[in-house]
Design an enzyme around this catalytic site. Structure first.
Site, PDB file in Angstrom:
ATOM      1  N   ASP A  38      39.691  39.942  53.016  1.00 45.82           N
ATOM      2  CA  ASP A  38      39.212  41.143  52.317  1.00 45.82           C
ATOM      3  C   ASP A  38      39.307  42.415  53.160  1.00 45.82           C
ATOM      4  O   ASP A  38      38.401  43.258  53.132  1.00 45.82           O
ATOM      5  CB  ASP A  38      37.737  40.951  51.877  1.00 45.82           C
ATOM      6  CG  ASP A  38      37.574  39.790  50.911  1.00 45.82           C
ATOM      7  OD1 ASP A  38      38.517  39.515  50.163  1.00 45.82           O
ATOM      8  OD2 ASP A  38      36.493  39.172  50.911  1.00 45.82           O
ATOM      9  N   ASN A  96      45.170  41.286  46.432  1.00 48.05           N
ATOM     10  CA  ASN A  96      43.982  40.514  46.078  1.00 48.05           C
ATOM     11  C   ASN A  96      43.058  41.391  45.240  1.00 48.05           C
ATOM     12  O   ASN A  96      43.096  42.618  45.336  1.00 48.05           O
ATOM     13  CB  ASN A  96      43.250  40.070  47.349  1.00 48.05           C
ATOM     14  CG  ASN A  96      42.047  39.200  47.045  1.00 48.05           C
ATOM     15  OD1 ASN A  96      42.077  38.334  46.166  1.00 48.05           O
ATOM     16  ND2 ASN A  96      40.960  39.421  47.772  1.00 48.05           N
ATOM     17  N   GLY A 143      41.302  31.045  35.950  1.00 51.17           N
ATOM     18  CA  GLY A 143      42.545  31.758  35.724  1.00 51.17           C
ATOM     19  C   GLY A 143      42.484  32.799  34.619  1.00 51.17           C
ATOM     20  O   GLY A 143      43.506  33.122  34.025  1.00 51.17           O
ATOM     21  N   SER A 144      41.287  33.365  34.381  1.00 49.67           N
ATOM     22  CA  SER A 144      41.245  34.385  33.318  1.00 49.67           C
ATOM     23  C   SER A 144      42.049  35.619  33.729  1.00 49.67           C
ATOM     24  O   SER A 144      42.745  36.212  32.897  1.00 49.67           O
ATOM     25  CB  SER A 144      39.807  34.749  32.948  1.00 49.67           C
ATOM     26  OG  SER A 144      39.194  35.494  33.958  1.00 49.67           O
ATOM     27  N   ASN A 145      41.995  35.976  34.996  1.00 47.08           N
ATOM     28  CA  ASN A 145      42.833  37.103  35.449  1.00 47.08           C
ATOM     29  C   ASN A 145      44.313  36.731  35.363  1.00 47.08           C
ATOM     30  O   ASN A 145      45.135  37.545  34.942  1.00 47.08           O
ATOM     31  CB  ASN A 145      42.481  37.504  36.883  1.00 47.08           C
ATOM     32  CG  ASN A 145      41.253  38.390  36.947  1.00 47.08           C
ATOM     33  OD1 ASN A 145      41.316  39.581  36.659  1.00 47.08           O
ATOM     34  ND2 ASN A 145      40.122  37.804  37.312  1.00 47.08           N
ATOM     35  N   HIS A 152      38.918  41.775  44.517  1.00 46.48           N
ATOM     36  CA  HIS A 152      37.607  41.333  44.992  1.00 46.48           C
ATOM     37  C   HIS A 152      36.544  41.899  44.054  1.00 46.48           C
ATOM     38  O   HIS A 152      36.595  43.080  43.710  1.00 46.48           O
ATOM     39  CB  HIS A 152      37.380  41.814  46.430  1.00 46.48           C
ATOM     40  CG  HIS A 152      36.131  41.248  47.022  1.00 46.48           C
ATOM     41  ND1 HIS A 152      36.067  39.959  47.491  1.00 46.48           N
ATOM     42  CD2 HIS A 152      34.899  41.775  47.182  1.00 46.48           C
ATOM     43  CE1 HIS A 152      34.835  39.724  47.924  1.00 46.48           C
ATOM     44  NE2 HIS A 152      34.109  40.810  47.753  1.00 46.48           N
ATOM     45  N   LEU A 172      40.936  30.689  46.545  1.00 42.58           N
ATOM     46  CA  LEU A 172      39.849  30.487  47.501  1.00 42.58           C
ATOM     47  C   LEU A 172      40.301  29.946  48.853  1.00 42.58           C
ATOM     48  O   LEU A 172      39.475  29.609  49.690  1.00 42.58           O
ATOM     49  CB  LEU A 172      38.769  29.580  46.884  1.00 42.58           C
ATOM     50  CG  LEU A 172      38.105  30.167  45.629  1.00 42.58           C
ATOM     51  CD1 LEU A 172      37.052  29.218  45.075  1.00 42.58           C
ATOM     52  CD2 LEU A 172      37.494  31.540  45.907  1.00 42.58           C
ATOM     53  N   GLU A 211      38.032  43.833  35.985  1.00 41.22           N
ATOM     54  CA  GLU A 211      39.207  43.169  36.572  1.00 41.22           C
ATOM     55  C   GLU A 211      40.321  43.048  35.551  1.00 41.22           C
ATOM     56  O   GLU A 211      41.476  43.383  35.826  1.00 41.22           O
ATOM     57  CB  GLU A 211      38.827  41.771  37.082  1.00 41.22           C
ATOM     58  CG  GLU A 211      37.859  41.813  38.236  1.00 41.22           C
ATOM     59  CD  GLU A 211      37.550  40.440  38.796  1.00 41.22           C
ATOM     60  OE1 GLU A 211      37.154  40.394  39.962  1.00 41.22           O
ATOM     61  OE2 GLU A 211      37.693  39.422  38.090  1.00 41.22           O
TER      62      GLU A 211
HETATM   63  C1  GRF Z   1      37.530  36.955  39.976  1.00 46.93           C
HETATM   64  O1  GRF Z   1      36.240  37.443  39.756  1.00 46.93           O
HETATM   65  C2  GRF Z   1      38.070  37.524  41.237  1.00 46.93           C
HETATM   66  O2  GRF Z   1      37.515  38.735  41.602  1.00 46.93           O
HETATM   67  C3  GRF Z   1      37.675  36.533  42.262  1.00 46.93           C
HETATM   68  O3  GRF Z   1      37.745  35.295  41.596  1.00 46.93           O
HETATM   69  C4  GRF Z   1      37.520  35.468  40.218  1.00 46.93           C
HETATM   70  C5  GRF Z   1      38.603  34.760  39.457  1.00 46.93           C
HETATM   71  O4  GRF Z   1      38.293  34.574  38.128  1.00 46.93           O
HETATM   72  N1  GRF Z   1      38.388  36.709  43.479  1.00 46.93           N
HETATM   73  P1  GRF Z   1      39.397  33.963  37.160  1.00 46.93           P
HETATM   74  O5  GRF Z   1      39.790  32.611  37.698  1.00 46.93           O
HETATM   75  O6  GRF Z   1      40.542  34.898  37.122  1.00 46.93           O
HETATM   76  O7  GRF Z   1      38.715  33.817  35.830  1.00 46.93           O
END
Ligand code: GRF
Length: 188
Positions: free
Chosen positions: A145, A102, A12-14, A104, A85, A174
């Site tokens: 995708d 999304n 969940g870093s994003n 990618h 996922l 990202e």
């Molecule tokens: C990211 O690299 C994204 O592109 C992919 O999954 C990863 C998620 O990373 N679809 P995080 O959980 O946000 O750290």
């Protein structure tokens, strides 16, 4: 107020960056974190940030009545996939046309599709001796995708790069771009 749901399966870093970005936003709010993975790091983030979270198994995701109830109760307008996922059920895609995004970790249409996630993407890029990679932010349709691309950002690959170093560079991209791509989609 426009309400966002973040769907994520991992660290969940994003998600964290997106939550931070919209924390003080006047009309965009992260109102739900949904995961299929009970041990996903993103659940801790949701808890710390006092955001409602939901854990839905693969089967529970397909339960249209239940899913619609959750999204409706929280008045969700946009769904943001951040390392989710599982495939988003078709009924959700239809209900949220052009409102699911999304990210990618490569330059689609290459290195995408079912099973192409995480390190596998970067390994394929290296195996291909590609000279560049990057990120793709795109709308979600019924295929993996495959939806309209909103934004791509590229980085060069050099001779010393490994899947791990590429993963780090791509993740920085990202974090730098996803929130603002979401914000401009919602604002336009
Ligand atoms: C990211 O690299 C994204 O592109 C992919 O999954 C990863 C998620 O990373 N679809 P995080 O959980 O946000 O750290």
């Amino acid at each position: 107020m426009k309400h966002i749901a973040i769907f994520a399966s991992g660290n969940g870093s994003n998600a964290q960056v997106i939550i931070n970005h919209f924390k003080e936003h006047p009309h965009i709010k992260v109102s739900l974190v949904l995961t299929n993975n009970p041990s996903a790091g993103v659940l801790k983030i949701a808890q710390q940030e006092k955001i409602i979270s939901a854990i839905l198994s693969k089967d529970a995701l397909q339960d249209e009545a239940n899913m619609s109830k959750i999204l409706k109760a929280l008045q969700i307008d946009y769904i943001i996939l951040a390392g989710f996922l599982q495939k988003v059920p078709d009924f959700v895609v239809q209900q949220y046309k052009n409102k699911i995004v999304n990210i990618h970790p490569a330059l689609l249409p290459k290195y995408g599709g079912k099973g192409m996630y995480g390190q596998k993407v970067h390994e394929a890029v290296i195996a291909d001796k590609a000279t560049q990679t990057g990120i793709t932010i795109h709308l979600v349709n019924e295929k993996y995708d495959d939806g309209t691309i909103i934004l791509q950002k590229k980085i060069a690959i050099d001779a010393n790069d490994t899947p791990k170093t590429i993963a780090e560079k791509v993740q920085q991209l990202e974090h730098a771009w996803y929130s603002q791509a979401i914000e401009s989609l919602i604002n336009n």
